[in-house]
Write a protein that holds these residues in place. Sequence first.
Motif, PDB file in Angstrom:
ATOM      1  N   GLU A  93      -3.821   7.046 -11.916  1.00  0.00           N
ATOM      2  CA  GLU A  93      -2.551   7.696 -12.234  1.00  0.00           C
ATOM      3  C   GLU A  93      -2.147   8.663 -11.123  1.00  0.00           C
ATOM      4  N   MET A  94      -3.118   9.368 -10.576  1.00  0.00           N
ATOM      5  CA  MET A  94      -2.840  10.293  -9.475  1.00  0.00           C
ATOM      6  C   MET A  94      -2.254   9.535  -8.287  1.00  0.00           C
ATOM      7  N   LYS A  95      -2.814   8.358  -7.993  1.00  0.00           N
ATOM      8  CA  LYS A  95      -2.283   7.544  -6.894  1.00  0.00           C
ATOM      9  C   LYS A  95      -0.860   7.075  -7.187  1.00  0.00           C
ATOM     10  N   GLU A  96      -0.627   6.626  -8.405  1.00  0.00           N
ATOM     11  CA  GLU A  96       0.715   6.171  -8.771  1.00  0.00           C
ATOM     12  C   GLU A  96       1.730   7.303  -8.634  1.00  0.00           C
ATOM     13  N   LEU A  97       1.359   8.481  -9.098  1.00  0.00           N
ATOM     14  CA  LEU A  97       2.271   9.623  -9.055  1.00  0.00           C
ATOM     15  C   LEU A  97       2.515  10.118  -7.633  1.00  0.00           C
ATOM     16  N   SER A  98       1.571   9.850  -6.734  1.00  0.00           N
ATOM     17  CA  SER A  98       1.737  10.303  -5.349  1.00  0.00           C
ATOM     18  C   SER A  98       2.924   9.629  -4.674  1.00  0.00           C
ATOM     19  N   HIS A  99       3.369   8.488  -5.204  1.00  0.00           N
ATOM     20  CA  HIS A  99       4.499   7.779  -4.610  1.00  0.00           C
ATOM     21  C   HIS A  99       5.797   8.576  -4.728  1.00  0.00           C
TER      22      HIS A  99
END
Length: 282
Positions: A93-99
């Motif tokens: 989720e952290m990776k997805e939100l980094s976008h």
Amino acid sequence: MHNSLYLSMNLPCTLFETVSRFDDNSADDMRYGDMGQHDLLALGLNDISAKVDPWRFIRYDFPHPSYVDGMFGVSTPGRKISHDECVDILFNEMKELSHEFSFWGEYKSLIGELIDHFRYGNGSAFYSQKLNSAFHMRMSKLSLRSPLLIIKDCIQREFAKTHTKMYIPALLHQIEIMLLRSRLYKFNNPQDRANGLGISVHDISAQKIILLNLQKYSLGWSATVHFEAQDHFGLDVSDIKNELYREFRFFRIWFFLQHHRDFAFKPFLTNFNSVERIDNYL
């Protein structure tokens, strides 16, 4: 004495170093695993993830709107999962939100590399040629009060005064004084909010500027300058109390993974540098 030998006797020379120290592992944003549930809830971090309840290890059947538990006290349905599954979900989720902060340009994948290092690096230092390249590109634009432009101007003025011999100690002292007024390189331009550099580094923690070499010729001069920089990939309490940062799940998940004693993923130092050549000829 030969002029090139005279110059080399005074070099390399550190022209500038920030008050913030390199390798400062005692900094607040380098702490980890230092909080329990009560401490985190006291900071208002009751709503961490849209996909999982990391307090109870419950994976939601449907995305969790931010207002449900916090405002109405209604539990979102889901299923029990393990600690490791919870970690997987939070990092994904952290990776997805980094976008939201990194969606165009050649450095947009950098934050993903940093998140992976946060998870698997066990606190070891991070190095990246991408960051070196970005740092070089940032300082290649000789803007007003930029350190590289100040160094170049100081050397050129000294060369213009005397074509026979530069008095190096006085020149170095003058550069050191002028650099105190410089505007250090950072990744906080408007475009950095979208190209991945702002979320990956933003405000560089420590910097050092070293004059490696200075050569004087009959018709000009050349110099080599080494810029060293270091940032902390970590959050402290003041970061999560910031009204802007705390609104984003990305930062709430990051803070939770770093500071919750049952997760305690280690922050780390991000190192990058650039060697720049400057010159001027008649």
